[in-house]
Design a protein around this motif. Structure first.
Motif, PDB file in Angstrom:
ATOM      1  N   SER A   3      48.314   7.915 -23.423  1.00  0.00           N
ATOM      2  CA  SER A   3      48.208   8.997 -24.404  1.00  0.00           C
ATOM      3  C   SER A   3      49.510   9.156 -25.176  1.00  0.00           C
ATOM      4  O   SER A   3      49.496   9.308 -26.407  1.00  0.00           O
ATOM      5  N   ASN A  62      46.959   9.810 -18.995  1.00  0.00           N
ATOM      6  CA  ASN A  62      48.232  10.526 -18.988  1.00  0.00           C
ATOM      7  C   ASN A  62      49.176  10.049 -17.885  1.00  0.00           C
ATOM      8  O   ASN A  62      50.300  10.554 -17.780  1.00  0.00           O
ATOM      9  N   LEU A  79      49.623  15.663 -24.117  1.00  0.00           N
ATOM     10  CA  LEU A  79      49.867  16.405 -22.886  1.00  0.00           C
ATOM     11  C   LEU A  79      51.047  17.345 -23.058  1.00  0.00           C
ATOM     12  O   LEU A  79      52.098  16.970 -23.573  1.00  0.00           O
TER      13      LEU A  79
END
Length: 343
Positions: A233, A273, A334
């Motif tokens: 990500s 993530n 994130l």
């Protein structure tokens, strides 16, 4: 005070190993002896290096890991791989690294020796030399047994690659499984039992990168990143922001080991993530994507390589995941940490 100090009948590092006197010298000599032919230092204040070019890549990094030693690696392996990979993804050939250790009083000497041996073996695998280093010893509770800091130098034998070269239409390729490193360490730390089937992907990537650069015409590989903290990500969001073009990737195409997917689902975390230590993300001109994929799959670290998506021509900094039913789901960057610190 002798070099051997006992704690639970084990030889351990003591504060006097950091005084700069006899015990310090003996510890440094012990480390240098273990490093063997991978160490070029002459115990002076700086290394004198010969370079064949005026254009170099230079990087620095610090490494922490919990646990320090895990199923198929340790913090020493991570430190060498992390430094080598940061140089290699810029298009440089890694040559030299430094090795600085911050050691907590009471660290078992056997663990330190094992980690330094791992540094040696990983440096040999990556074909880099350790040219300088430093050791510091701190009191109990002032470090998590061992922190490692490195710096690395590489030379350019081919033009550098850069996110500045990324443009619409380019394909996004991953060299292998994502999420394994984080799940492996977390499982060992928490006693979850996944680590027997999910191994860390920690590996030096410079040899496979050199193979790609040597066999793909200049400019056809636009950018490369090693997929570390923040996971896939973070890499995709970085490139979307830098280009101001949306990125789309296919969820079913992601190379995820089934056991890793199961563990992540159980833990309530998203694999995209999670940190990796031997996964390469490439941005490649579409007409060369299949050739890059083939070259990757010929190498052990790239046998699970796959094309996962592309840079679109749609303006914006969003990253979208296309699910199996065609649904487009925006992937939010994130905020903070999805897992406790592992490395």
């Amino acid at each position: 005070m002798s070099l051997t100090q006992t704690l639970n009948h084990e030889e351990v590092v003591v504060l006097d190993h950091g005084t700069g006197a006899k015990l310090s010298r003996e510890l440094v000599e012990k480390i240098a002896s273990i490093l063997g032919d991978t160490y070029l230092g002459v115990m002076e204040d700086s290394a004198v290096l010969g370079l064949s070019t005026r254009r170099i890549a230079f990087t620095t990094d610090s490494f922490v890991a919990t646990p320090l030693i895990f199923g198929n690696g340790d913090i020493g392996k991570i430190a060498v791989c992390g430094t080598v990979n940061d140089l290699a993804v810029s298009g440089a050939r890694p040559l030299y690294i430094t090795l600085s250790l911050i050691i907590e009083e009471g660290m078992p000497m056997a663990d330190l020796v094992r980690i330094i041996e791992s540094v040696r073996e990983t440096a040999r695998e990556a074909e880099v030399k350790i040219v300088a280093g430093d050791t510091k010893v701190v009191g109990k509770g002032e470090a998590d047994l061992l922190f490692i800091n490195t710096a690395g130098i590489g030379v350019f034998e081919h033009p550098p690659v850069s996110v500045k070269n990324v443009r619409p239409g380019q394909k996004i390729i991953l060299s292998g499984y994502i999420g394994n490193h984080s799940i492996h360490l977390l499982s060992m730390r928490e006693g979850l039992g996944f680590e027997r089937n999910i191994l860390s992907d920690c590996a030096p990537l410079n040899h496979i990168i050199d193979k790609l650069i040597s066999n793909i015409p200049e400019g056809k590989i636009a950018s490369m990143r090693d997929v570390t903290r923040g996971g896939l990500s973070a890499v995709l969001h970085e490139h979307a922001r830098a280009t101001n073009y949306q990125i789309h990737f296919d969820q079913p195409s992601l190379p995820i080991q089934p056991e890793t997917a199961m563990a992540a689902n159980m833990l309530g975390v998203d694999v995209i993530n999670l940190a990796n230590e031997g996964c390469l993300c490439l941005f490649v001109e579409p007409e060369y994507a299949q050739k890059v994929l083939h070259l990757l799959q010929e190498h052990p670290v790239g046998k699970h390589a796959t094309i996962i998506g592309e840079i679109t021509a749609v303006s914006g900094t969003e990253v979208y995941m296309i699910e199996a039913d065609g649904t487009h789901t925006e992937v939010e960057e994130l905020y903070g940490a999805e897992l406790p610190r592992l490395c």
